[in-house]
Motif scaffolding. Structure first.
Motif, PDB file in Angstrom:
ATOM      1  N   UNK A  59       0.714  -1.110   0.248  1.00 15.94           N
ATOM      2  CA  UNK A  59      -0.204  -0.696  -0.139  1.00 15.94           C
ATOM      3  C   UNK A  59       0.685   1.258  -0.247  1.00 15.94           C
ATOM      4  N   UNK A  60       1.700   1.176   0.569  1.00 18.22           N
ATOM      5  CA  UNK A  60       2.889   2.031   0.627  1.00 18.22           C
ATOM      6  C   UNK A  60       3.280   2.517  -0.733  1.00 18.22           C
ATOM      7  N   UNK A  61       3.818   1.709  -1.269  1.00 18.31           N
ATOM      8  CA  UNK A  61       4.711   1.410  -2.414  1.00 18.31           C
ATOM      9  C   UNK A  61       3.855   2.094  -3.555  1.00 18.31           C
ATOM     10  N   UNK A  62       2.653   2.046  -3.748  1.00 15.90           N
ATOM     11  CA  UNK A  62       1.205   1.958  -3.979  1.00 15.90           C
ATOM     12  C   UNK A  62       1.438   3.347  -3.739  1.00 15.90           C
ATOM     13  N   UNK A  63       1.118   4.100  -2.629  1.00 18.18           N
ATOM     14  CA  UNK A  63       0.576   5.518  -3.068  1.00 18.18           C
ATOM     15  C   UNK A  63       1.676   6.687  -3.259  1.00 18.18           C
ATOM     16  N   UNK A  64       3.594   6.129  -3.137  1.00 20.63           N
ATOM     17  CA  UNK A  64       4.002   6.805  -3.628  1.00 20.63           C
ATOM     18  C   UNK A  64       3.939   6.587  -5.400  1.00 20.63           C
ATOM     19  N   UNK A  65       4.020   5.219  -5.953  1.00 22.16           N
ATOM     20  CA  UNK A  65       3.529   5.378  -7.076  1.00 22.16           C
ATOM     21  C   UNK A  65       2.902   6.028  -7.944  1.00 22.16           C
ATOM     22  N   UNK A  66       1.727   5.914  -7.527  1.00 21.58           N
ATOM     23  CA  UNK A  66       0.746   6.460  -8.211  1.00 21.58           C
ATOM     24  C   UNK A  66       0.436   8.625  -7.769  1.00 21.58           C
ATOM     25  N   UNK A  67       1.303   8.780  -6.921  1.00 21.75           N
ATOM     26  CA  UNK A  67       2.179  10.404  -6.683  1.00 21.75           C
ATOM     27  C   UNK A  67       3.360  10.620  -7.401  1.00 21.75           C
TER      28      UNK A  67
END
Length: 277
Positions: free
Chosen positions: A28-36
């Motif tokens: 979830x954390x890396x997904x948030x970074x990826x989306x940003x």
């Protein structure tokens, strides 16, 4: 089966809810970074065409300024060459001064256009680097996400395989145990029923002599010898029937029937003798 159980327990520990939850949090954390960073890269990439247009326009202005400077310099060189060793006239001197002033102005213009061109180029290059950096961060975040997903799937797959192997081991153990129990237990056989030989004679019922239909009285026997003779004959006849059946050893029931028949005939003869007296 014990080895399969150990493997299953180890797989359960490796794929415990806590560890799976930690992996999901990382995803979830890396997904948030990826989306940003993907969003940021897209926004920065949107500016690239306009910035490239500014560079192209600045390049055109610089080329124009450089061309003017080069033209004025060529015109000055031509005027000086035409003058030679002669003393230039006042008009020629004024023209040469004018050309030099225009060349200086053109060079300043060219230098300004060149500075603008370099500035636009630096901005464009910086924007392109930022886009590349954002896309690189997005790729790294995506790689971490894929790695965590693969790790989680591998743990769940190992747990599933371990559970299947343990179930198969338990099934094989139960089947082997059932086969061993069946082999160890003695077989219970049903006792066979003893049936009398098909040709054995059944005991015959002894009937009382019936009276004469005319007189209604019993007919007295001729003598005791006749009764005994009849008794012996009937016993011999019954024994003969038993012998003719082909049984090597007559059953106890058949022998009892023969004896009963003999006793019944003897008793009948005795009663007849008493009645005749």
């Amino acid at each position: 089966m014990q080895e399969a159980l150990k493997t299953l327990e180890a797989a359960k520990v490796a794929a415990s809810p806590e560890k799976l939850a930690a992996i999901d949090d990382d995803i979830a954390a890396f997904q948030e970074i990826y989306d940003m960073v993907v969003t940021e890269a897209a926004k920065r990439r949107e500016r690239l065409p306009a910035m490239q247009a500014n560079v192209d326009a600045a390049q055109a202005k610089y080329d124009e300024a450089h061309s003017r400077t080069s033209g004025l310099q060529a015109e000055l060189d031509k005027a000086l060459e035409a003058l030679g060793d002669e003393e230039p006239s006042t008009a020629t001197k004024e023209h040469i001064k004018q050309l030099r002033r225009e060349i200086m102005s053109a060079e300043r213009r060219e230098k300004s256009c060149e500075d603008d061109l370099h500035s636009y180029r630096r901005r464009l290059e910086s924007q392109e680097r930022q886009v590349q950096d954002s896309e690189s961060e997005a790729e790294e975040a995506k790689a971490h996400i894929d790695e965590d997903i693969a790790k989680r799937d591998a743990l769940l797959d190992d747990l599933k395989k371990a559970q299947t192997a343990y179930d198969d081991a338990c099934k094989a153990y139960e089947e082997a145990k059932a086969a061993a129990d069946k082999a160890a237990s003695p077989e219970i056989t049903k006792p066979t029923e003893t049936t009398p030989p098909s040709g054995s004679a059944q005991p015959t019922e002894t009937t009382q002599p019936t009276g004469s239909s005319a007189t209604g009285k019993n007919t007295p026997p001729s003598s005791t010898k006749q009764a005994n003779s009849s008794s012996g004959k009937q016993a011999d006849t019954t024994a003969g029937k038993l012998a003719n059946t082909g049984d090597a050893a007559p059953s106890a029931i058949a022998l009892a029937a023969v004896a009963a028949a003999g006793l019944g005939i003897t008793a009948t003869a005795t009663r007849r003798l008493k009645n005749s007296k």
